[in-house]
Motif scaffolding. Structure first.
Motif, PDB file in Angstrom:
ATOM      1  N   PRO A  75       0.835  -1.205   0.000  1.00  0.00           N
ATOM      2  CA  PRO A  75       0.000   0.000   0.000  1.00  0.00           C
ATOM      3  C   PRO A  75       0.869   1.254   0.000  1.00  0.00           C
ATOM      4  O   PRO A  75       1.840   1.341   0.755  1.00  0.00           O
ATOM      5  CB  PRO A  75      -0.782  -0.105   1.317  1.00  0.00           C
TER       6      PRO A  75
ATOM      7  N   HIS B  68      -4.468   0.971  -9.081  1.00  0.00           N
ATOM      8  CA  HIS B  68      -5.597   1.502  -8.329  1.00  0.00           C
ATOM      9  C   HIS B  68      -6.891   1.168  -9.066  1.00  0.00           C
ATOM     10  O   HIS B  68      -6.870   0.690 -10.202  1.00  0.00           O
ATOM     11  CB  HIS B  68      -5.460   3.013  -8.096  1.00  0.00           C
TER      12      HIS B  68
ATOM     13  N   TYR C  95      -6.152  -3.193   2.526  1.00  0.00           N
ATOM     14  CA  TYR C  95      -6.511  -3.515   1.149  1.00  0.00           C
ATOM     15  C   TYR C  95      -8.009  -3.350   0.917  1.00  0.00           C
ATOM     16  O   TYR C  95      -8.577  -3.893  -0.013  1.00  0.00           O
ATOM     17  CB  TYR C  95      -6.056  -4.950   0.821  1.00  0.00           C
TER      18      TYR C  95
ATOM     19  N   GLY D  26      -9.640  -0.957  -0.239  1.00  0.00           N
ATOM     20  CA  GLY D  26     -10.023  -0.262  -1.467  1.00  0.00           C
ATOM     21  C   GLY D  26     -10.136  -1.168  -2.670  1.00  0.00           C
ATOM     22  O   GLY D  26     -10.592  -0.753  -3.736  1.00  0.00           O
TER      23      GLY D  26
ATOM     24  N   GLU E 190      -5.465   4.746  -1.622  1.00  0.00           N
ATOM     25  CA  GLU E 190      -5.993   3.508  -2.189  1.00  0.00           C
ATOM     26  C   GLU E 190      -5.233   3.094  -3.452  1.00  0.00           C
ATOM     27  O   GLU E 190      -5.807   2.543  -4.403  1.00  0.00           O
ATOM     28  CB  GLU E 190      -7.496   3.628  -2.456  1.00  0.00           C
TER      29      GLU E 190
END
Length: 358
Positions: free
Chosen positions: A49, A81, A274, A276, A53
């Motif tokens: 990450p 993304h 995670y 997103g 996001e």
């Protein structure tokens, strides 16, 4: 000498006929233990990450063919993304800046370990995926299939249609993607390239009406090939598992998987970082449906498993994430052709050798 081959040089020499031929043989070799792909699920990724996001993702896969005498490793370095657009959530990626990407193939001799070539993967990676779908369609689509319904209008949609047109006498294709200009551009380009009638349609349900082969070639993060779009006798082939909802998977009479299992993920940080990602992103199963007894593509092409056995069956080639063997076969053919044509930049192999043992 080690040959450095860029995307445009690969595009000049590598044809769909080459890819279909080399990949069909490579999967027969895989079934007969003359080739290998690693990991068995096809690919492993490292996720980090990086805020907003977004994730840094390093993905790699490997494969070797004793018959060809080569080992290949393909790796990608992406910022990934999942933006929301008018039609839903999509996948987007880049390296350094939007519109730039980093995908590299390293090709080695298995006989003496020599680094033979370093290749940009742009053209090769589209060709190997489309050709693999074409190999599967050659064994699974009805012999009298003449039409294609295409979801998506990007690079994969181009090589998928080209491969289908090589293994079946395709008369027409209907294409839908959310951006009208993209689907119309695709229709004009592919009509001219393949000398078939490619029609841009205005809604997803029009894509599959009356078509024999249905392909999903999108960056969608949610299902697109819904059960109401499918009919007996069709052959369905998504490029990503996420393109099929569970209800569609339930309907198939015959499923052939690319590999056993799916991509392996390794994560920096806690699972909640995670959040997103789209639901089921790391789920390489059939949307929770147990089809673990399904044969693989290697089983199919080697004759160890049957594909379609009647014209009214609804069949699916399920493209569980890629294979290093694809790159071993297709990158080697690209290397052969580029070398014969005098293309590529020669790098002294000594640059990659050293006197210190590990």
């Amino acid at each position: 000498m080690t040959l450095l081959i860029n995307t445009e040089e690969a595009r000049r020499v590598l044809t769909m006929d080459d890819c279909l031929d080399y990949l069909d043989t490579a999967y027969k070799d895989l079934a007969n233990k003359e080739a290998v792909t690693a990991p068995p699920g096809g690919r492993w990724d490292v996720w980090v990450p990086v805020g907003d996001e977004k994730y840094y993702v390093f993905g790699t896969l490997q494969g070797a063919s004793r018959r060809l005498g080569v080992f290949a490793m393909r790796f990608k370095s992406d910022i990934m993304h999942y933006p929301w657009e008018a039609d839903g959530q999509t996948l987007d990626k880049y390296c350094v800046e939007p519109g730039k990407y980093c995908g590299i193939i390293m090709l080695f001799s298995v006989w003496d370990g020599e680094p033979l070539a370093i290749l940009n993967d742009g053209h090769i990676q589209h060709m190997r995926v489309g050709a693999t779908a074409g190999v599967a369609a050659n064994y699974m689509a009805r012999e009298d299939a003449t039409s294609v319904g295409m979801f998506g209008s990007g690079g994969m949609a181009r090589t998928y249609l080209e491969a289908f047109a090589k293994v079946r006498k395709i008369d027409y294709c209907k294409v839908y993607s959310p951006t009208k200009a993209h689907r119309e551009s695709y229709a004009a380009e592919m009509s001219d390239k393949l000398d078939i009638n490619v029609i841009a349609v205005d809604s997803p349900d029009q894509v599959t009406e009356g078509t024999d082969i249905v392909a999903g070639c999108t960056d969608s993060a949610q299902p697109i090939i819904h059960p109401q779009y499918m009919a007996p006798g069709m052959h369905v082939t998504p490029v990503l598992p996420k393109e099929l909802p569970r209800e569609s998977v339930d309907k198939f009479d015959v499923v052939v998987r690319h590999n056993n299992g799916g991509a392996e993920g390794f994560f920096v940080g806690q699972d909640e970082e995670y959040a997103g990602l789209p639901a089921g992103h790391f789920d390489s199963s059939y949307r929770g449906v147990d089809r673990s007894d399904s044969p693989t593509l290697a089983d199919l092409v080697s004759g160890k498993a049957a594909g379609r056995t009647s014209d009214d069956q609804l069949t699916c080639y399920y493209n569980v994430p890629g294979s290093g063997l694809q790159f071993a076969a297709v990158a080697y053919r690209t290397y052969e052709l580029a070398k014969a044509a005098g293309l590529g930049r020669e790098l002294p192999t000594e640059w990659f050798l050293e006197d210190e043992r590990d």
